[in-house]
Every structure is written in structure tokens, then in C-alpha cells.
Design an enzyme around this catalytic site. Structure first.
Site, PDB file in Angstrom:
ATOM      1  N   LYS A 205      -3.298 -25.034  63.397  1.00  0.00           N
ATOM      2  CA  LYS A 205      -3.630 -25.883  64.545  1.00  0.00           C
ATOM      3  C   LYS A 205      -3.717 -27.343  64.105  1.00  0.00           C
ATOM      4  CE  LYS A 205      -7.305 -26.686  67.858  1.00  0.00           C
ATOM      5  NZ  LYS A 205      -8.557 -26.239  68.448  1.00  0.00           N
ATOM      6  N   GLU A 211      -5.396 -24.419  52.300  1.00  0.00           N
ATOM      7  CA  GLU A 211      -4.774 -23.159  51.889  1.00  0.00           C
ATOM      8  C   GLU A 211      -3.371 -23.025  52.483  1.00  0.00           C
ATOM      9  OE1 GLU A 211      -7.799 -23.590  53.129  1.00  0.00           O
ATOM     10  OE2 GLU A 211      -9.210 -22.048  52.494  1.00  0.00           O
ATOM     11  N   GLY A 265      -9.133 -22.059  67.424  1.00  0.00           N
ATOM     12  CA  GLY A 265      -8.372 -21.296  66.427  1.00  0.00           C
ATOM     13  C   GLY A 265      -8.534 -19.796  66.579  1.00  0.00           C
ATOM     14  N   ARG A 266      -9.774 -19.337  66.735  1.00  0.00           N
ATOM     15  CA  ARG A 266     -10.017 -17.885  66.788  1.00  0.00           C
ATOM     16  C   ARG A 266      -9.660 -17.290  68.155  1.00  0.00           C
ATOM     17  NH1 ARG A 266     -14.215 -21.125  65.932  1.00  0.00           N
ATOM     18  NH2 ARG A 266     -15.962 -21.220  67.378  1.00  0.00           N
ATOM     19  N   GLU A 351     -17.853 -16.827  63.765  1.00  0.00           N
ATOM     20  CA  GLU A 351     -17.570 -18.270  63.766  1.00  0.00           C
ATOM     21  C   GLU A 351     -18.017 -18.876  65.100  1.00  0.00           C
ATOM     22  OE1 GLU A 351     -14.248 -20.218  61.207  1.00  0.00           O
ATOM     23  OE2 GLU A 351     -13.429 -20.127  63.217  1.00  0.00           O
ATOM     24  N   HIS A 382     -17.042   8.585  55.750  1.00  0.00           N
ATOM     25  CA  HIS A 382     -17.194   9.050  54.370  1.00  0.00           C
ATOM     26  C   HIS A 382     -17.627   7.913  53.463  1.00  0.00           C
ATOM     27  CE1 HIS A 382     -15.413  12.889  55.484  1.00  0.00           C
ATOM     28  NE2 HIS A 382     -14.684  12.156  56.297  1.00  0.00           N
ATOM     29  N   LYS A 510     -15.585 -26.927  52.537  1.00  0.00           N
ATOM     30  CA  LYS A 510     -14.260 -27.562  52.393  1.00  0.00           C
ATOM     31  C   LYS A 510     -14.410 -28.897  51.666  1.00  0.00           C
ATOM     32  CE  LYS A 510     -12.208 -25.829  56.701  1.00  0.00           C
ATOM     33  NZ  LYS A 510     -11.669 -26.168  58.013  1.00  0.00           N
TER      34      LYS A 510
END
Ligand code: F6P
Length: 546
Positions: A205, A211, A265-266, A351, A382, A510
Site C-alpha cells: 500500500k 521487507e 492494509g488488513r 492490529e 492433538h 520499525k
């Protein structure tokens, strides 16, 4: 401005005192209509919330609280483009991205639907070119592999959807997701691929995320080992709000798919961030996903609060976090193709609602977002279900249950579903000491051996869960499910009086990473100022580095 002062909250608090020991088992025995009373249907999706620690009075009080915080007004503000993300001065309009009715949605007086439709058209045309082979790689071969480079919302949602819609995947096309700046992620992906037939979608965005830009640069270097600079345009496209940064990176802005600052973003998988989905399953299936999201939007916007799936799920979450003091919430899909669903929901929820400051900027003195986690059933049974059944914490669970599989293998689906239903039943019912005793007697235990084993085999029960049941995981159903959780998160943010749409909490790390990187890369012994632990760890890393 704290919900603690709202009379409806205080009334819930008193009600909690009255019913905190209420037994669900007894309630089921007393009321044969409990299932019908506590289920809601929206199209083919059913929410069964009868296995919660509630009575009708609880629901009435939770709905009264939702009314007291003006849930319907807030909902309208979101859908109609008000600046509800006030700390960033932005509207919140992921719903416009899937507004299949195409009715105008105004931001600052401008209808955003023509923008949304234009990008959808551009995506459709691009997908058609790639699928038909009119878009070819630099050596004239068809594209066979899409690599999405992005992180957070520019990765988790599209990756989850592509996994879930694998049965709809277009023949001859694979999709890969690279997110982590750990070189392992990119290298292990690229080692299987041919640059002549690989298309990179650089999804960011902001187009400033360290990254993503690092991975994109390394991907370009890998590509240029075989190809020329002039070939980049055929193999790199971008999705972003930031045309300048896209151009600076070297991607032709003609190959950029636009998103807008009012898409969080999410919440962005519905936008051009969903391009890898559309490439992988085709634009028609991407639009079916949008249709499903829109159907849930209509349900959320128009249904009364008490018959509204996201409202009920959100308010039940409030009930457990703020009154029963539960700290985490598990989402357990009984569908292996939804393996990444909990991770997407984790970012979406944590977030959004991991906040300690209210909308007015004051510190909050009540709990907000829980830890969201989960993995597919039956695997979780399990692993961690022991703690959910017999641990000391109350962990509400959402069981996500598709009735039919895309891979109908003999009895697999019935076994899977039997396990999902059994877990929910066991969590609710538990097993009393009397029941354990009679079982042990039947097994031949007696005396001290029986008494010693008995307490370990008791299940307290009374542990809450929701069931979301639907016929099959189609694109429409997946769209409904994701939109449902988005709105659930919104509902809770309204009650907690927080801005669910900013994420300042990710910034400090960051900033500090930017300060530490030069210290790790420094050729000399110089080191900037840190706490002694960080300083020594930096020194140690320098020493150990090969
Ligand atoms: O660091 C958090 C975050 O900003 C998320 O909110 C976002 O989804 C992710 O990073 C990626 O951001 P971008 O799409 O701008 O690269």
C-alpha cells in the site's frame, strides 16, 4: 467516554454476577428450543451460538449495550465514508470495494465507485491477457508462476484466499507468496522457478515497507541474471497507493494497480491487493468473493442488532473479554484449506483492536482485543485442545464447519465433522466426577486407584463456542466469512471506544530496526546508543557472523 460508565454495561456487570456459574448443560436440558433461539442464518451461512454462557436476558443486555454505543450510527458512518479513522484522517471503505450494487459512495464529495470499477476492469483485462497467453514472458513463453511479494495485509489475506480456493485454481498457473525478509523465504521460492515464466506482483500500500522492497529488489536481481532491464516491464507489476515510489523502484506505472488510502492494509484483499487471487482463480471467481463480502455487508448493515451475525459474535466476545476475563480466542476451521484463516484473522483483529488509548486519546481502564489464534481441526485436538478442555483459562472457540469438501474422500469429511461437533459438545458438557466414577468402575478400577485417577479425568465443561456451518467453501461463502469477521472486529471497536483502523503500535519497532541495521553492517567497531542488552547482542552478532 469509558463504556464502564454506561448503565447498560453496569447492568451486564450485575447480570454477570447472577449467571457466572450458570450451567450450559442445564440450560440445554431445560430448554428444548435453545438451538433455534440462539441461531442466525444469513443465506447459506448459519451461526449457532447456543453453546455460550448466556440466557435470553444476556443477549438482550448485550444488544442494549450495542444500542447504547450507537452501533447502527457508527455502521452507517463507516459505510457512507465518514472519516472514522480519525488519527489518520481517513474514511474506512473496504465495503466500497465489494459494493456490487454500485450505489454511489462519497469520500469528500467524490463518488469512489468509478475508481473501484476502473481498477476492477484493469485487473480483469490483465488477468485475461495472462490467462490467454497474450501477455507473455520475455522469451515468448506463457506465465506459469505468480509470485506475490508483500507483507501483513498485502500478504496474509490474499495468501489465505488462494489456499482456500485452490480447487478453483486455473490450470497451468501456480501462485507463491513471499513476505518475510528472511532470505530463506525468497530463495526457497525462487529456486523452483523459471524467470522466463514468472510474474512478480509487488504489493505494498505504502511502497515503503522495508521487507517488501528488499525482497522485490532481490527478486529483480535474480530475474536480471537471466533477462535484460527492458524485460522487467513484462515480469514486474505493482499494487500501491504510491505511484512515485513504484516508478522510482523501476516498475512502469502503466503496470501499477491503484489502491487508495481509505483501504486499510488488513482490509485490502478486496482491492487490487487481491490481484494474485484474481490471477490464480480467475476474475469471475474473484468477483464471486466480492459478491459474498457484499452479501455480508447487506446483512450487517440491514439486519436488526439481535439478528445480526457480526453483532452477536462481537458482543459475545465483549461478554467473555470484559466480564469473564478471557484473554484469548481460538478460531478453528475444520477445513484444511483454511489453514491460514486464523493468521489472517489474527492480523485483522489484533492490529485493529490491540489498543490501550480510546478515541479521545485517554488511557483505557478496561480490556480490549484478545489474542486471536488457531489452526485447523482435527490437528489442534492433538495439540492444544487439552488446555481448552482442562486448563485454567476460559478460551472461547469458533468452530468453522463446511459440510461438504471439495475432496470427498470416502468418510473423511464425516469423520472431520464428527470431531468438530464432538469438541464443541465436550467443551460445553464436560464430564462430571459421577460420570468419571461410573466409567472407572466399569473399567475395573476401585479403591485408592480409582480415587487417585478420578480428578484427572473430570472435564469442567461450560466452555463456550460458536459454530459457523455452511454447505461448502465456495468463493461467495469465503467472502461472507471474511467480511463477517471484519464486521465483528468493528463492532467490538465501537464498544471499546477505540479506533480500529490505525496501527501506530507497529511503528516503534520499525524505527528501531532502522537504527540497529547500520550497527550490524558497520565495518568498524562503532555502535550507536542502545540499552546494554541490545548493545551486547549486536556485538555478539558481529562476532558470530560468518
Ligand atoms: O506494519 C504493519 C503494516 O503497516 C500493516 O498494517 C500492513 O498491512 C503491512 O504493514 C504492509 O504494509 P504495506 O502494504 O504498506 O507494505
Amino acid at each position: 467516554m469509558t463504556p464502564l460508565n454506561i448503565p447498560e454495561w453496569q447492568s451486564l456487570d450485575r447480570h454477570y454476577g447472577d449467571i457466572k456459574f450458570l450451567s450450559m448443560r442445564e440450560q440445554f436440558a431445560l430448554d428444548s428450543g435453545r438451538f433455534e433461539r440462539f441461531t442466525i442464518r444469513s443465506g447459506e451461512l448459519l451461526l449457532d451460538y447456543s453453546k455460550n454462557r448466556i440466557t435470553q436476558e444476556t443477549i438482550d443486555k448485550l444488544i442494549a449495550l450495542a444500542q447504547a454505543v450507537n452501533m447502527k450510527d457508527w455502521t452507517e458512518q463507516m459505510f457512507t465514508g465518514d472519516i472514522i479513522n480519525h488519527t489518520e484522517g481517513r474514511a474506512v471503505l473496504h465495503t466500497a470495494l465489494r459494493n456490487r450494487s454500485n450505489s454511489p459512495v462519497l469520500v469528500d464529495g467524490q463518488d469512489v465507485m468509478p475508481l473501484v470499477n476502473a481498477v476492477l476492469k484493469k485487473m480483469a483485462s490483465f488477468c485475461e491477457q495472462v490467462h490467454s497467453g497474450s501477455w507473455l514472458g520475455y522469451s515468448g513463453k506463457k506465465i506459469t508462476d505468480i509470485v506475490n511479494i508483500g507483507i501483513g495485509g498485502s500478504d496474509l489475506g490474499p495468501a489465505m484466499i488462494c489456499d482456500a480456493l485452490e480447487p478453483y485454481g486455473i490450470d497451468g498457473l501456480s501462485v507463491h507468496f513471499v513476505s518475510n525478509v528472511d532470505g530463506t523465504d525468497l530463495s526457497t521460492t525462487l529456486e523452483k522457478l523459471n524467470p522466463e515464466t514468472t510474474l512478480f506482483v509487488v504489493a505494498s500500500k505504502t511502497f515503503t515497507t522495508q521487507e517488501t522492497l528488499t525482497n522485490a529488489q532481490s527478486a529483480r536481481q535474480w530475474f536480471l541474471k537471466s533477462a535484460q532491464q527492458s524485460d522487467v516491464a513484462k515480469h514486474f507489476v505493482a499494487v500501491s497507493t504510491n505511484a512515485e515510489a513504484v516508478a522510482a523502484f523501476g516498475i512502469d506505472t502503466a503496470n501499477m494497480f491503484e489502491i487508495w488510502d481509505w483501504v486499510g492494509g488488513r482490509y485490502s484483499l478486496w482491492s487490487a491487493i487481491g490481484l494474485p487471487i484474481a490471477l490464480y482463480v480467475g476474475m469471475d471467481n474473484f468477483e464471486r468473493l466480492l459478491d459474498g463480502g457484499h452479501a455480508m455487508d447487506l446483512h450487517f448493515r440491514n439486519q436488526p442488532l439481535a439478528e445480526n451475525i457480526p453483532v452477536i459474535m462481537g458482543m459475545l466476545g465483549i461478554w467473555y473479554v470484559n466480564f469473564f476475563n478471557s484473554q484469548t480466542h481460538a478460531i478453528v476451521p475444520y477445513d484444511h484449506s483454511l489453514a491460514r484463516f486464523p493468521s489472517h484473522m489474527q492480523q485483522l483483529d489484533m492490529e485493529s483492536n490491540g489498543k490501550f488509548i480510546n478515541r479521545q486519546g485517554a488511557r483505557i481502564n478496561y480490556k480490549t482485543g484478545p489474542v486471536i489464534w488457531g489452526t485447523p481441526g482435527t490437528n489442534g485436538q492433538h495439540a492444544y485442545f487439552q488446555l481448552i478442555h482442562q486448563g485454567t483459562q476460559l478460551i472461547p472457540v469458533d468452530f468453522v464447519l463446511p459440510v461438504n469438501s471439495h475432496y470427498p474422500e470416502c468418510d473423511h469429511q464425516s469423520i472431520l465433522l464428527a470431531n468438530g461437533l464432538a469438541q464443541a459438545e465436550a467443551l460445553m458438557k464436560g464430564k462430571t466426577a459421577e460420570e468419571v466414577r461410573s466409567e472407572l468402575v466399569k473399567e475395573g478400577y476401585e479403591g485408592k486407584a480409582l480415587e487417585a485417577l478420578l480428578p484427572h479425568k473430570v472435564f469442567p465443561g461450560n466452555r463456550p463456542s460458536n459454530a459457523l456451518l455452511f454447505p461448502k467453501l465456495t468463493p461467495e461463502m469465503l467472502g461472507q466469512l471474511v467480511a463477517l469477521y471484519e464486521h465483528k472486529v468493528f463492532v467490538q471497536g465501537v464498544v471499546w471506544n477505540i479506533n480500529s483502523f490505525d496501527q501506530w503500535g507497529v511503528e516503534l519497532g520499525k524505527q528501531l530496526a532502522k537504527a540497529i541495521l547500520p550497527d550490524l553492517l558497520a565495518a568498524d567497531e562503532s555502535i550507536s546508543e542502545h540499552d546494554s542488552s541490545t548493545t551486547e547482542l549486536i556485538r555478539l552478532i558481529r562476532q558470530l557472523r560468518q
